[in-house]
Design a protein around this motif. Structure first.
Motif, PDB file in Angstrom:
ATOM      1  N   UNK A 280       0.819  -1.204   0.000  1.00  0.00           N
ATOM      2  CA  UNK A 280       0.000   0.000   0.000  1.00  0.00           C
ATOM      3  C   UNK A 280       0.853   1.254   0.000  1.00  0.00           C
ATOM      4  N   UNK A 281       0.205   2.411  -0.013  1.00  0.00           N
ATOM      5  CA  UNK A 281       0.906   3.675   0.110  1.00  0.00           C
ATOM      6  C   UNK A 281       1.301   4.312  -1.208  1.00  0.00           C
ATOM      7  N   UNK A 282       1.967   5.452  -1.076  1.00  0.00           N
ATOM      8  CA  UNK A 282       2.426   6.245  -2.232  1.00  0.00           C
ATOM      9  C   UNK A 282       3.951   6.233  -2.271  1.00  0.00           C
ATOM     10  N   UNK A 283       4.507   5.909  -3.424  1.00  0.00           N
ATOM     11  CA  UNK A 283       5.953   5.742  -3.507  1.00  0.00           C
ATOM     12  C   UNK A 283       6.500   6.368  -4.779  1.00  0.00           C
ATOM     13  N   UNK A 284       7.755   6.759  -4.702  1.00  0.00           N
ATOM     14  CA  UNK A 284       8.455   7.241  -5.875  1.00  0.00           C
ATOM     15  C   UNK A 284       8.717   6.077  -6.821  1.00  0.00           C
ATOM     16  N   UNK A 285       8.509   6.322  -8.104  1.00  0.00           N
ATOM     17  CA  UNK A 285       8.701   5.276  -9.102  1.00  0.00           C
ATOM     18  C   UNK A 285       9.628   5.818 -10.174  1.00  0.00           C
ATOM     19  N   UNK A 286      10.644   5.056 -10.536  1.00  0.00           N
ATOM     20  CA  UNK A 286      11.630   5.564 -11.483  1.00  0.00           C
ATOM     21  C   UNK A 286      11.366   5.160 -12.922  1.00  0.00           C
ATOM     22  N   UNK A 287      10.449   4.263 -13.104  1.00  0.00           N
ATOM     23  CA  UNK A 287      10.035   3.827 -14.439  1.00  0.00           C
ATOM     24  C   UNK A 287       9.013   2.749 -14.207  1.00  0.00           C
ATOM     25  N   UNK A 288       8.070   2.602 -15.110  1.00  0.00           N
ATOM     26  CA  UNK A 288       7.081   1.534 -14.942  1.00  0.00           C
ATOM     27  C   UNK A 288       6.663   1.006 -16.290  1.00  0.00           C
ATOM     28  N   UNK A 289       6.436  -0.305 -16.357  1.00  0.00           N
ATOM     29  CA  UNK A 289       6.237  -0.944 -17.653  1.00  0.00           C
ATOM     30  C   UNK A 289       4.817  -0.819 -18.186  1.00  0.00           C
ATOM     31  N   UNK A 290       3.889  -0.281 -17.376  1.00  0.00           N
ATOM     32  CA  UNK A 290       2.502  -0.357 -17.819  1.00  0.00           C
ATOM     33  C   UNK A 290       1.739   0.926 -17.521  1.00  0.00           C
TER      34      UNK A 290
END
Lengths: 421, 290
Positions: A280-290
């Motif tokens: 759960x929660x909100x997180x920093x994402x550096x790239x995502x495939x979808x």
């Protein structure tokens, strides 16, 4: 049946030759032809230990880019080859292997690493050897800050970018009393100072900061302090197996129901190791495939990369795969453009060159500190994925422009002097 | 600070109970044959992965809690017969190196079978969530772990003091040659003892998988606290392992209260103090290793 009997003397000779071969004596002899044929790049990744998962995915990304270039004929008509070494998540081992790759394997550049401590170590060694090093996955600010070098570049985001992208995003959703769970090494300390800078801007406070040793398995004695601190938000900085352990235990202590949780960075690797109820929660994402937000709507290269990767490795690519791909692709591109493998020439070619790749928007390695300036995203976690894809865990909600989240050129110039030879 | 004391103390005791289960298995194996089992953590991980696989296939947790350790014991007995037994007559150093090598190989095998990433394994719904204890809310699963420890200790104590086999085992620890001369098959004794140690590792492994994450290296991380537990409690004393576990649990959680970053070091400091004052450990017998 005729049988050759091995005499004692010839056995000794054979054994001697075999030992010599095994210990690499021929490596010192010139191998005619081979050196000219292939361009070797030294790849240092943790293939054992807590960061083995991310290490494997970065490697897959590197391999995808190298294979793509080789399919097009390589660089300068020469094939590109990755020489892989296990840096064991140990700065000492990494330094040794970096020297071995340069001196013995004659690689033209070094790439890789996951842990910040290892990145700093390889950066130092590569500088003393005058060899180009692109840090694909170690995040601590110092790599492109205090400890920057003319020969060192970084693909993944700096900790400053991570903290500022997520800090401002989280502040919009939750209050200003934050509790930190910080891994006690270079990476954690860098995150701590980044978030403190955000708090200074928004007028918030740190109500608790627990420094946990890397490799902590039991977080209970840190977690029992959260209730008394009554934070508006718990920020978790630990990564890898530590992340899995920490979140799983937060859930068991009932804390995930009581306090919002988030952090500068979450990776799919440890998230897959968590039961859905602890996600759960909100997180920093550096790239995502979808997500169209990360890949761009009409970015054919990005969508083809995802499809090819899934076909080849039978799992979705992660941000680590993206780091590996972008790093190798830019490095080989620079060699092809300059028609050279000389570190100084490649370094100059990489600086401030805008390019598009497998993510949304364009990017460049900034001239002043060699940090890759590219967007950073924030995602809300979907505990159970989406219908039809249980791996689809991120709902990307924000996209941050690099210039808004990284320190300014003036700030960086105050700490980083590149000093070309 | 004061309001943290009770929760930390309680948490430390439960954590200590967990270390004690791991240390008990380690101690059993060490006492009889002098084998320092560096692969103990790998057996824990193996049991965890087996439990994960079985639960994935729909086998109920309560059954798995016993079945996974039992399968691990089968592997353990195989390892004892093939690899450990030839080294019994040598210095403990040989078996230490062998089991260390084994743990490295095991880690790679886990990676090949279950992948580099961790896998999700959670306790059943009945044990999930937290219970309110008045002074704090505490995970039900951890209370369950403490209960399992108490059952394990009582069962082990009864086995060692009330059964013929248990008595022989204790006698063998005192004097193996005499026991053999009196007609006991010591090979069987060794194998059962090793199996018993691995069974405890297996139980601890399944519990650890439920409480912590489960990845190829997760068991190894728990090995050092277990060794420190045995050293503090004293070699040769099962009771010492239990006390040692509790002391470490309390030391870690109390240090966290005051100097969080030093929590990991605290158990080594405790070990150093105990060794300075009493080199054989709190309840250890003198001269276990010559």
């Amino acid at each position: 049946m005729a049988r050759t009997v091995l005499s004692r003397r010839s056995f000794v000779t054979l054994a001697g030759a075999g030992t010599a071969a095994a210990f690499g004596i021929p490596a010192y002899l010139p191998r005619i032809g081979e050196a000219a044929d292939t361009i070797k790049i030294g790849l240092l990744e943790p293939y054992t230990g807590v960061y083995a998962g991310p290490g494997e995915n970065e490697t897959n990304g590197f391999q995808m880019a190298v294979d793509a270039w080789n399919k097009r004929g390589g660089a300068m008509g020469r094939k590109v080859e990755l020489v892989k070494e296990d840096e064991q998540n140990d700065p000492g081992v990494a330094a040794q292997k970096a020297r071995k790759l340069v001196n013995q394997d004659k690689v033209v550049a070094l790439v890789g690493t996951v842990s910040s401590a290892v990145s700093l170590s390889v950066a130092g060694v590569s500088n003393s050897l005058n060899t180009l090093f692109i840090d694909s996955g170690g995040h601590t600010d110092d790599v492109t800050g205090k400890s920057c070098h003319w020969n060192v570049f970084r693909t993944c985001h700096s900790t400053w970018m991570e903290t500022h992208a997520t800090g401002y995003s989280l502040q919009k959703r939750f209050g200003k009393k934050w509790f930190f769970i910080t891994p006690d090494y270079a990476y954690g300390h860098a995150l701590e100072s980044g978030f403190k800078d955000v708090l200074a801007h928004i007028g918030g406070t740190v109500v608790g900061n627990e420094l946990t040793p890397l490799g902590t398995t039991d977080f209970s004695s840190y977690l029992t302090k959260i209730d008394a601190a009554k934070p508006d938000l718990v920020l978790v900085f630990v990564q890898g197996d530590d992340y899995t352990n920490c979140l799983k235990q937060m859930n068991q202590f009932g804390l995930l129901k009581k306090y919002p949780v988030g952090g500068p960075q979450v990776e799919l690797e440890p998230l897959y190791g968590l039961p859905p109820e602890a996600r759960g929660g909100y997180w920093g994402v550096e790239w995502y495939y979808k997500s169209e937000k990360t890949l761009g709507k009409n970015n054919k290269l990005a969508h083809a990369f995802v499809a090819d990767y899934m076909k080849r490795f039978n799992k979705p690519p992660t941000a680590r795969s993206c780091f590996g791909y972008v790093t190798a692709d830019r490095l080989i591109n620079a060699m092809a453009e300059t028609k050279s493998t000389e570190s100084v020439k490649i370094a100059h070619a990489l600086e401030n060159t805008r390019f598009t790749s497998i993510f949304n928007g364009s990017a460049y390695y900034r001239k002043e500190d060699h940090q890759l300036m590219w967007p950073m995203w924030v995602a809300k976690i979907r505990p159970n994925g989406t219908p039809g894809d249980k791996d689809d865990l991120f709902d990307v909600v924000d996209i941050n422009a690099p210039e808004a989240i990284e320190q300014t050129v003036a700030q960086k110039e105050a700490v980083c002097k590149l000093g070309y030879p | 600070m004061i309001e943290h004391l009770a929760p930390q103390l309680f948490n430390g005791l439960v954590l200590g109970a967990f270390y004690a289960i791991v240390a008990l298995g380690l101690s059993l194996i060490m006492n009889l044959t002098g084998t320092i089992n560096m692969a103990h953590g790998s057996f824990m991980t193996l049991a965890g992965y087996l439990a994960y696989t079985l639960v994935q296939r729909g086998v109920p947790f309560w059954f798995v809690l016993i079945a996974a350790p039992v399968i691990t014991v089968l592997v353990g007995v195989f390892v004892e017969r093939g690899l450990v037994r030839p080294l019994y007559k040598r210095e403990p150093f040989y078996s230490l190196l062998m089991t260390f090598g084994l743990s490295l190989i095991a880690e790679e095998i886990f990676r090949l079978i279950w992948g580099s990433n961790g896998v999700p394994f959670s306790p059943p719904a009945a044990l999930a969530g937290a219970a309110s204890l008045g002074f704090m809310s505490f995970p039900i699963f951890r209370i369950f772990i403490a209960a399992v420890l108490i059952v394990a200790i009582v069962a082990l104590a009864l086995f060692l003091t009330r059964t013929r086999f248990g008595l022989r085992l204790r006698a063998a620890v005192q004097d193996t040659e005499m026991i053999a001369a009196l007609g006991t098959n010591t090979q069987v004794l060794y194998a059962v003892n090793f199996g018993l140690g691995i069974f405890l590792a297996g139980i601890a492994g399944v519990l650890a998988a439920g409480m912590l994450g489960l990845s190829p290296t997760s068991g190894n991380a728990l090995l050092m606290p277990a060794f420190v537990t045995v050293i503090i409690g004293g070699m040769g004393s099962l009771f010492g392992s239990i006390v040692g576990g509790m002391l470490i649990g309390i030391a870690i959680s109390m240090t966290t209260l005051f100097i969080p970053a030093a929590s990991e070091v605290s158990m080594y400091v405790l070990m150093a103090i105990v060794l300075l004052v009493r080199p054989r450990g709190l309840f250890g017998e003198e001269g276990i290793f010559g």
